[in-house]
Design a protein around this motif. Structure first.
Motif, PDB file in Angstrom:
ATOM      1  N   PRO A 125      26.514 -21.497  24.572  1.00 22.52           N
ATOM      2  CA  PRO A 125      27.435 -21.466  23.425  1.00 22.52           C
ATOM      3  C   PRO A 125      26.766 -20.992  22.132  1.00 22.52           C
ATOM      4  O   PRO A 125      27.367 -20.272  21.339  1.00 22.52           O
ATOM      5  CB  PRO A 125      27.909 -22.919  23.305  1.00 22.52           C
ATOM      6  CG  PRO A 125      27.760 -23.476  24.681  1.00 22.52           C
ATOM      7  CD  PRO A 125      26.534 -22.805  25.243  1.00 22.52           C
ATOM      8  N   GLY A 126      25.507 -21.374  21.944  1.00 23.76           N
ATOM      9  CA  GLY A 126      24.764 -20.934  20.763  1.00 23.76           C
ATOM     10  C   GLY A 126      24.591 -19.428  20.739  1.00 23.76           C
ATOM     11  O   GLY A 126      24.677 -18.789  19.682  1.00 23.76           O
ATOM     12  N   ILE A 128      26.635 -17.165  22.253  1.00 19.37           N
ATOM     13  CA  ILE A 128      27.949 -16.561  22.007  1.00 19.37           C
ATOM     14  C   ILE A 128      28.303 -16.659  20.517  1.00 19.37           C
ATOM     15  O   ILE A 128      28.800 -15.699  19.919  1.00 19.37           O
ATOM     16  CB  ILE A 128      29.038 -17.238  22.884  1.00 19.37           C
ATOM     17  CG1 ILE A 128      28.687 -17.094  24.376  1.00 19.37           C
ATOM     18  CG2 ILE A 128      30.405 -16.673  22.575  1.00 19.37           C
ATOM     19  CD1 ILE A 128      28.431 -15.678  24.849  1.00 19.37           C
ATOM     20  N   LYS A 129      28.008 -17.795  19.908  1.00 22.26           N
ATOM     21  CA  LYS A 129      28.265 -17.978  18.469  1.00 22.26           C
ATOM     22  C   LYS A 129      27.469 -16.959  17.654  1.00 22.26           C
ATOM     23  O   LYS A 129      27.995 -16.362  16.716  1.00 22.26           O
ATOM     24  CB  LYS A 129      27.901 -19.406  18.062  1.00 22.26           C
ATOM     25  CG  LYS A 129      28.174 -19.724  16.610  1.00 22.26           C
ATOM     26  CD  LYS A 129      27.798 -21.167  16.312  1.00 22.26           C
ATOM     27  CE  LYS A 129      27.969 -21.458  14.825  1.00 22.26           C
ATOM     28  NZ  LYS A 129      27.486 -22.792  14.480  1.00 22.26           N
ATOM     29  N   ARG A 130      26.206 -16.747  18.020  1.00 22.11           N
ATOM     30  CA  ARG A 130      25.373 -15.774  17.306  1.00 22.11           C
ATOM     31  C   ARG A 130      25.931 -14.364  17.446  1.00 22.11           C
ATOM     32  O   ARG A 130      25.930 -13.590  16.496  1.00 22.11           O
ATOM     33  CB  ARG A 130      23.944 -15.803  17.852  1.00 22.11           C
ATOM     34  CG  ARG A 130      23.174 -17.024  17.462  1.00 22.11           C
ATOM     35  CD  ARG A 130      21.792 -16.981  18.050  1.00 22.11           C
ATOM     36  NE  ARG A 130      20.932 -16.083  17.279  1.00 22.11           N
ATOM     37  CZ  ARG A 130      19.687 -15.804  17.618  1.00 22.11           C
ATOM     38  NH1 ARG A 130      19.161 -16.342  18.710  1.00 22.11           N
ATOM     39  NH2 ARG A 130      18.956 -14.996  16.881  1.00 22.11           N
ATOM     40  N   GLN A 132      28.940 -13.509  17.811  1.00 19.04           N
ATOM     41  CA  GLN A 132      30.168 -13.384  17.027  1.00 19.04           C
ATOM     42  C   GLN A 132      29.878 -13.294  15.531  1.00 19.04           C
ATOM     43  O   GLN A 132      30.567 -12.600  14.800  1.00 19.04           O
ATOM     44  CB  GLN A 132      31.088 -14.581  17.289  1.00 19.04           C
ATOM     45  CG  GLN A 132      31.671 -14.591  18.679  1.00 19.04           C
ATOM     46  CD  GLN A 132      32.361 -15.904  19.021  1.00 19.04           C
ATOM     47  OE1 GLN A 132      32.200 -16.914  18.335  1.00 19.04           O
ATOM     48  NE2 GLN A 132      33.120 -15.905  20.108  1.00 19.04           N
ATOM     49  N   ASN A 133      28.837 -13.997  15.081  1.00 20.78           N
ATOM     50  CA  ASN A 133      28.555 -14.088  13.645  1.00 20.78           C
ATOM     51  C   ASN A 133      27.521 -13.085  13.145  1.00 20.78           C
ATOM     52  O   ASN A 133      27.442 -12.831  11.952  1.00 20.78           O
ATOM     53  CB  ASN A 133      28.088 -15.502  13.277  1.00 20.78           C
ATOM     54  CG  ASN A 133      29.157 -16.539  13.539  1.00 20.78           C
ATOM     55  OD1 ASN A 133      30.339 -16.210  13.563  1.00 20.78           O
ATOM     56  ND2 ASN A 133      28.758 -17.767  13.743  1.00 20.78           N
TER      57      ASN A 133
END
Length: 198
Positions: A125-126, A128-130, A132-133
């Motif tokens: 999840p970390g 995927i978050k990176r 996206q951001n």
């Protein structure tokens, strides 16, 4: 053999380390007993400091004293490329060669149904978050060339490619100085598949 309790406890503690059996643990315990007291105190303090002063970077998952880690804070690094590794030791190995100037992301393991490790147990999840951001152009997957490492690489590739981000895998093949006749079939397959023009 019956050891005095302090030595028995130390042997038992050493045996909790990976790859340390009874004989090696006993040898280490007796070595510690022969050390100067100040050296033993330094050794004990180093163990305590490692446990108390280090934690995982909230961005990449690498081990660090500060948060975010020095690599994530380094403005000179290529922020468009991230190298995904299984554990912090892998990122440190890559840093030693000084050829990669991008960022890292540490999964803290690989997918392993046999051991009950699923995607929810990893730092996916970390990642995927990176993605996206941050403005990532390429994700290099550097999991080990094992069945679990390959499964993890394929899983990540299927997650990331739909976002339009280039996904690559480290090349694998013959080790420098090895003989072709002694290489296994998978190594030879990887060597042929990952060939490059000279």
């Amino acid at each position: 053999m019956h050891y005095p309790e302090p030595i028995a406890k130390l042997i038992e503690s050493f045996m909790k380390l990976p790859g340390i059996g009874q004989k090696t643990a006993a040898r280490l315990a007796f070595f510690c007993m022969d050390m100067e007291e100040d050296e033993v105190v330094k050794f004990a303090n180093a163990l305590i400091s490692t446990k108390r002063d280090l934690h995982y970077c909230s961005v990449c998952g690498n081990i660090t004293e500060s948060d975010p880690c020095v690599i994530c804070q380094d403005q000179s690094r290529d922020k468009t490329t991230v190298l995904v590794v299984e554990n912090p030791r892998d990122s440190m190995s890559m840093e030693k060669i000084r050829e990669f100037n991008g960022l890292y992301h540490v999964l803290h393991g690989v997918l392993s149904p046999m051991e009950g490790t699923g995607p929810e147990d990893l730092n996916i999840p970390g990642l995927i978050k990176r993605l996206q951001n941050e403005e990532m152009n390429e994700v290099i997957i550097a999991t080990n060339a094992t069945a679990e490492g390959e499964a993890t690489a394929m899983y990540l590739s299927r997650l990331i490619k739909p976002a339009g981000i280039k996904v690559t895998r480290l090349a694998y093949g013959l080790a420098v100085g090895s003989d072709i006749e002694y290489a296994d079939e998978m190594t030879l397959f990887r060597a042929i598949d990952g060939r490059r023009e000279l």
